[in-house]
Motif scaffolding. Sequence first.
Motif, PDB file in Angstrom:
ATOM      1  N   LYS B 145       1.085  -1.131  -0.065  1.00 15.55           N
ATOM      2  CA  LYS B 145      -0.009  -0.012   0.088  1.00 15.55           C
ATOM      3  C   LYS B 145       1.170   1.174  -0.023  1.00 15.55           C
ATOM      4  O   LYS B 145       0.553   1.791   0.072  1.00 15.55           O
ATOM      5  N   VAL B 146       2.021   1.661   0.594  1.00 12.96           N
ATOM      6  CA  VAL B 146       3.204   2.220   1.127  1.00 12.96           C
ATOM      7  C   VAL B 146       4.098   2.360  -0.086  1.00 12.96           C
ATOM      8  O   VAL B 146       3.799   3.071  -1.272  1.00 12.96           O
ATOM      9  N   ARG B 149       3.044   0.996  -4.097  1.00 10.56           N
ATOM     10  CA  ARG B 149       2.176   1.908  -4.515  1.00 10.56           C
ATOM     11  C   ARG B 149       2.256   4.261  -5.045  1.00 10.56           C
ATOM     12  O   ARG B 149       2.685   4.644  -5.569  1.00 10.56           O
ATOM     13  N   GLY B 234      -5.358  13.584 -12.464  1.00 13.66           N
ATOM     14  CA  GLY B 234      -6.105  12.708 -11.806  1.00 13.66           C
ATOM     15  C   GLY B 234      -7.861  12.544 -11.927  1.00 13.66           C
ATOM     16  O   GLY B 234      -8.087  11.605 -11.198  1.00 13.66           O
ATOM     17  N   ARG B 235      -7.647  13.454 -11.959  1.00 16.96           N
ATOM     18  CA  ARG B 235      -9.306  14.027 -11.488  1.00 16.96           C
ATOM     19  C   ARG B 235     -10.318  12.905 -12.969  1.00 16.96           C
ATOM     20  O   ARG B 235     -12.067  12.733 -12.811  1.00 16.96           O
ATOM     21  N   HIS B 237     -10.224   9.515 -13.038  1.00 20.19           N
ATOM     22  CA  HIS B 237     -10.582   8.627 -12.525  1.00 20.19           C
ATOM     23  C   HIS B 237     -10.568   8.580 -11.145  1.00 20.19           C
ATOM     24  O   HIS B 237      -9.874   8.605 -10.235  1.00 20.19           O
ATOM     25  N   LYS B 238     -11.873   9.895 -11.142  1.00 19.79           N
ATOM     26  CA  LYS B 238     -12.483  10.357  -9.566  1.00 19.79           C
ATOM     27  C   LYS B 238     -12.805   9.360  -8.838  1.00 19.79           C
ATOM     28  O   LYS B 238     -13.601   8.269  -9.466  1.00 19.79           O
ATOM     29  N   SER B 239     -12.851   9.062  -7.630  1.00 21.54           N
ATOM     30  CA  SER B 239     -13.419   8.414  -6.795  1.00 21.54           C
ATOM     31  C   SER B 239     -14.192   8.624  -5.967  1.00 21.54           C
ATOM     32  O   SER B 239     -13.847   9.956  -5.221  1.00 21.54           O
ATOM     33  N   LYS B 240     -15.110   7.867  -5.145  1.00 20.42           N
ATOM     34  CA  LYS B 240     -15.492   8.322  -3.812  1.00 20.42           C
ATOM     35  C   LYS B 240     -14.052   7.900  -2.439  1.00 20.42           C
ATOM     36  O   LYS B 240     -13.858   6.965  -2.640  1.00 20.42           O
ATOM     37  N   PRO B 241     -15.179   8.972  -1.912  1.00 20.59           N
ATOM     38  CA  PRO B 241     -14.104   8.541  -0.234  1.00 20.59           C
ATOM     39  C   PRO B 241     -14.030   7.060   0.124  1.00 20.59           C
ATOM     40  O   PRO B 241     -15.272   6.480  -0.171  1.00 20.59           O
ATOM     41  N   GLY B 242     -13.432   7.064   0.394  1.00 17.91           N
ATOM     42  CA  GLY B 242     -13.238   5.811   0.985  1.00 17.91           C
ATOM     43  C   GLY B 242     -12.336   4.509   0.093  1.00 17.91           C
ATOM     44  O   GLY B 242     -12.167   3.233   0.405  1.00 17.91           O
ATOM     45  N   ASP B 243     -12.846   4.791  -1.222  1.00 15.74           N
ATOM     46  CA  ASP B 243     -12.171   3.449  -2.065  1.00 15.74           C
ATOM     47  C   ASP B 243     -10.535   3.355  -2.057  1.00 15.74           C
ATOM     48  O   ASP B 243      -9.894   4.688  -1.477  1.00 15.74           O
ATOM     49  N   VAL B 244     -10.502   2.350  -2.293  1.00  9.21           N
ATOM     50  CA  VAL B 244      -8.783   1.595  -2.241  1.00  9.21           C
ATOM     51  C   VAL B 244      -8.165   1.779  -3.541  1.00  9.21           C
ATOM     52  O   VAL B 244      -9.184   1.185  -4.249  1.00  9.21           O
ATOM     53  N   VAL B 245      -7.033   2.088  -3.762  1.00  6.53           N
ATOM     54  CA  VAL B 245      -6.906   2.079  -5.085  1.00  6.53           C
ATOM     55  C   VAL B 245      -5.687   0.954  -4.590  1.00  6.53           C
ATOM     56  O   VAL B 245      -4.653   1.169  -3.861  1.00  6.53           O
TER      57      VAL B 245
END
Lengths: 326, 247
Positions: B145-146, B149, B234-235, B237-245
């Motif tokens: 994750k770190v 990524r 990056g905008r 591929h907009k993501s919802k809060p809490g979405d995991v990359v």
Amino acid sequence: MITVTDLRKTYRQGERTITALDGVSLSVPKGSIHGIIGHSGAGKSTLVRCLTLLDRPTSGSVMIDGRELTSVRDAEIRLARRRIGMVFQHANLLDSRTAAQNVAHPLELVKTPKAEISARVARLLDLVGLTGFGDAYPSQLSGGQKQRVGIARALAAEPDVLLCDEPTSALDPATTEDILDLIHELTRTLQLTVLVITHEMNVVKRICDSVSLLENGKVVEHGPLIEVAATLDGSLARALMPLPGFKRTSALPVLELLLAGNSASGPVLSGLTRRFNAEVNVLAGSVEHLAGRQFGRLRVELDAEAPLAEITEFLESAGVQVEVAA
Amino acid sequence: MNFFDELFTNPGITEALPEEFLATIQMVGIAGFFTVLIGLPLGVFLHTSGPDGLRPMRITHRIVSDVIVNITRSIPFAILMVSLIPLARFLTGTSIGPVAASVSLSIGTIPFFARLVESSIRDVGSGKIDAALVMGSTRFQVISKVLLREALPGLIAALTTTLVTLVGYSAMAGIIGGGGLGRLAYNYGLQRFDTTVMVAIIVIIVAIVQLIQLAGDWAAQRVDHRNAATAGSGRRHKSKPGDVVGV
Ligand SMILES: Nc1ncnc2c1ncn2[C@@H]1O[C@H](COP(=O)(O)OP(=O)(O)OP(=O)(O)O)[C@@H](O)[C@H]1O
Ligand SMILES: [Mg+2]
């Protein structure tokens, strides 16, 4: 509540051993903010690393709400760490994640259901004043906003303890005040136990209930803010109410006065003038409001005939601490 | 016959070129796949087992880093390739053709790619790693994750460089039995002095390299949110809060 007892940490550097922490003890009650202040190299970062178990202390104990942290085995370290939220000087957000995803990070680690994560993240962003910024990447946020995300992330897993390592050292003065006020407010509303590491006295003045002065790995002074401020010869009191350096220019007697609490506003000096018919010349002074009380430190010069002993007695009976300057 | 007429009638171009083009793509593809498959974990290991890594392992790190990786990297590719022919035969049953050549190609680029991976990962600030550890991340979670990524733009750039290098190596491999555009250039250009075929091969190789570079730069830029100028992309591929990359 955090209790640190006789914490020691030594580093080996080739042949030499460096004692970074030399028996640090402190205790911070729930719902209060404790400041750790010290110069560069005093051991502040080492203390933080030991509290978060990023480094193992050489000896001593760290307890959070009565549970020992230092003796846990490697596998349990992760669980122990989740009870600590940490705020860093440079926020240390992941650039590849949006603000919301950064706040969600600690929750992902414990497999929180997605729906709960997004609800909690939204609430946390509201709490730190970043409503609507969830989709912004760190590079699109200001330093203060990044620090707010950092605080939201630190609080995401609902820790008991918040550790702040130089949380405002990278921020401008106005943003510093905003962030400090936020930490202060969150401490009250969430009943956190907070430890703030800093080298800025202003941080201590603004939010701390109590403070420890760290020097060469030792706590050399500590106590509630109003107590340390009321110690005439303390380094912390001097740092809280600094006076310019004193260079004697005449043979006249010079006194340093500490007016703590109500006497600070009382008519002490005019009383002095009237009662002893003395000439009082203020050379330097500093006044502070700490924890809702007024504190003042004055350096005054008297005339040659002034009866020093009686004046000292008078001032002391009025609650003023007096020191005759050399 | 002028140059352009010949371009469409020369059997070296109409018959041999498409086939050898595919052989080159095949070599680069297979070797690229194994380079990532083995080089990525190896690069991560080089970092995490290092003195400042997540899990320092002094002796193992020494062996892997100084002995295996550095020695492989210091052998000139042409020599490495020849010396690996027995291994290629053992693994693929043959010592000629693109599949056999992929063995030595992979072994030649794995250490190179691993070093690039290691240095991309090293650029991830230790503060981010500390932050993840204090949250209660496992080492594996820190890596996935770190480290990976956050280093992704650098990793994509590393892969791009590696693929370009592979195109070059594949031409060399072609000459000693791998096939592909390298062998075609050798046969037609060197042995028959057929300039038309030679020019066509050069144009195609340059085009392949350009294409890899363009695609790599585009992909790296797309995942890079490190500064505000590129963060705009990056905008999309907009993501919802809490979405995991994911990684
Ligand atoms: N990993 C280490 N190895 C050896 N010595 C160390 C290590 N970390 C810290 N020290 C030493 O421990 C002492 C305390 O360092 P520390 O970083 O805790 O100071 P600090 O109060 O955080 O200073 P600053 O305000 O500059 O960050 C210093 O003398 C430092 O050289
Ligand atoms: Mg430090």
